[in-house]
Write an enzyme that holds these catalytic residues in place. Structure first.
Site, PDB file in Angstrom:
ATOM      1  N   CYS A 133       0.774  -1.191   0.045  1.00 60.71           N
ATOM      2  CA  CYS A 133       0.007   0.072   0.030  1.00 60.71           C
ATOM      3  C   CYS A 133       1.144   1.143   0.224  1.00 60.71           C
ATOM      4  O   CYS A 133       1.473   1.668   1.161  1.00 60.71           O
ATOM      5  CB  CYS A 133      -0.743   0.008   1.394  1.00 60.71           C
ATOM      6  SG  CYS A 133      -2.036   1.420   1.282  1.00 60.71           S
ATOM      7  N   CYS A 136      -0.718   3.940   2.096  1.00 63.01           N
ATOM      8  CA  CYS A 136      -0.410   3.891   3.612  1.00 63.01           C
ATOM      9  C   CYS A 136       1.154   4.268   3.863  1.00 63.01           C
ATOM     10  O   CYS A 136       1.576   4.888   4.982  1.00 63.01           O
ATOM     11  CB  CYS A 136      -0.696   2.579   4.074  1.00 63.01           C
ATOM     12  SG  CYS A 136      -2.318   2.142   3.236  1.00 63.01           S
ATOM     13  N   ASP A 137       2.046   3.591   3.288  1.00 60.89           N
ATOM     14  CA  ASP A 137       3.471   3.372   3.554  1.00 60.89           C
ATOM     15  C   ASP A 137       4.431   4.387   2.863  1.00 60.89           C
ATOM     16  O   ASP A 137       5.494   4.441   3.157  1.00 60.89           O
ATOM     17  CB  ASP A 137       3.977   2.229   3.524  1.00 60.89           C
ATOM     18  CG  ASP A 137       3.119   1.192   4.742  1.00 60.89           C
ATOM     19  OD1 ASP A 137       2.598   1.590   5.608  1.00 60.89           O
ATOM     20  OD2 ASP A 137       2.790  -0.130   4.267  1.00 60.89           O
TER      21      ASP A 137
END
Ligand code: FAD
Ligand code: NAP
Length: 313
Positions: A133, A136-137
């Site tokens: 992701c 997200c990261d």
């Protein structure tokens, strides 16, 4: 007396939220269940630019807007990891890890989830440099070097997102041509931070006590082995069907995707499937939304056709 819902929608991605909107707006009692936050795969999507009406919108923002409109007509939303759907004829019984529910109809909108690469190091460094992701990261890899594995829409689109943050993004693909849409390919090839390693099979992700340090791959043409030093690895090698909730219904093909007719109906009367989980889905937000609208209307027609002797509360 136990409440009997008109509709239980399983999954709060774009398909499930649209089915909830249509069914609740038709004055049906609707419970939408999800084992995570609403939004589905859109929560893992940086930028959506092919959803009609928005030139560009962040995936989580589109999820929030869909949720707000889906809940406007009195539907309920609650947590529940669905473990089983029992088809008891005119009533269906939905079993979750947090409760059990009765309903006249079920709309399965459980979607898909990223596939694993299944190489050594993937599990060990998951969350310590290995990610599925970018939205997200990605921020953890500002001005660092990351590898993106895969050649489809997800790999290239999310690779482009990472290129806004990272120093370099190295796409490692098992063939010499990308599968991604041409518009994404064009952007990726024009981006100075995007680099490509072709015909390469990743065999191992390596690291140390701090996390990922590199990717070990085999050149499929020369058979040479290489280790590419990177700080992070983003894996986008396709999708797997999320069908744990309804394996007992036997409505899936050999690959695990749900079979339906053009009205989203499965072989079990009153049970429908929509969005990415469907075998012949195009697997886009627009198609999940379209399926959701159709199923929301179909459950209304189905319930109308039932005898009226099932108590609704
Ligand atoms: P999903 O979005 O997969 O939602 C399914 C929901 O069901 C999830 O919330 C999940 O938690 C829940 N669920 C699953 N099993 C259970 C269970 N047993 N019990 C309870 N809940 C359960 N499409 C586009 O059109 N444009 C894009 O730009 C785009 N970018 C993408 C980028 C990435 C990285 C990815 C992975 C996909 C992208 N897609 C894009 C595809 C798009 O996100 C999907 O086609 C769409 O989200 C499918 O919607 P859905 O409602 O069918 O399922
Ligand atoms: P995908 O289209 O199935 O692509 C998976 C990629 O991973 C392919 O390039 C494939 O290689 C590669 N791959 C598969 N298994 C591998 C392995 N074991 N080792 C190395 N590489 C492997 O999956 P996706 O990109 O996640 O897309 C899924 C769906 O979501 C699609 O329908 C897509 O259109 C949709 N989506 C849409 C958008 C958008 O509209 N902007 C964005 C993201 C996703 P091969 O090419 O050799 O098969």
């Amino acid at each position: 007396m136990t409440k009997i819902y008109d509709v239980i929608v399983i999954g709060a991605g774009p398909g499930g939220m649209t089915a909830t909107l249509y069914a609740s707006r038709a004055n049906l009692s609707v419970l939408m269940l999800d084992r995570g936050i609403y939004g589905g795969q859109m929560n893992n999507t940086a930028e959506v630019e092919n959803y009609t009406g928005y030139s560009s919108i962040l995936g989580p923002d589109l999820g929030q807007k869909m949720y707000d409109s889906a809940m406007r007509f009195g539907a309920e939303f609650t947590y529940g990891n669905v473990e089983r759907i029992d088809d008891n004829g005119r009533l269906k019984h939905v079993v979750t890890d947090a409760g059990e529910y009765d309903t006249k109809t079920v709309i399965i909108a459980t979607g898909a989830q990223h596939r694993k690469l299944n190489v050594p190091g993937e599990e060990e460094y998951n969350g310590r440099g290995v990610s599925y992701c970018a939205v997200c990261d990605g921020n953890f890899f500002k001005n660092q070097t990351v590898a993106v594995i895969g050649g489809g829409d997800s790999a290239i689109e999310e690779g482009l997102y990472l290129a806004n943050l990272a120093k370099d993004v190295i796409v490692i693909h098992r063939r010499d041509q990308l599968r991604a849409q041409k518009i994404l390919q064009k952007r990726a090839f024009a981006n100075d931070k995007m680099h490509f390693i072709w015909n390469a099979q990743v065999e191992k992700i390596v690291g140390d006590e701090h996390g990922v340090t590199g990717v070990h791959y085999r050149d499929k043409v020369t058979a040479e082995q290489h280790t590419l030093p990177v700080d992070g690895v983003f894996i986008y090698v396709g999708l797997q069907a999320m069908n744990d909730a309804f394996k007992n219904l036997h409505i899936c093909n050999d690959q695990g995707w749900a079979l339906t007719d053009a009205n989203m109906a499965t072989s079990h009367p009153g049970i429908y499937a929509i969005g990415d989980i469907r075998a012949d889905s195009f697997r886009q937000i627009t198609t999940a939304v379209g399926d959701g609208g159709k199923a929301g209307q179909e459950v209304f027609n189905y319930i109308q056709s039932l005898d009226e002797d099932i108590t609704t509360e």
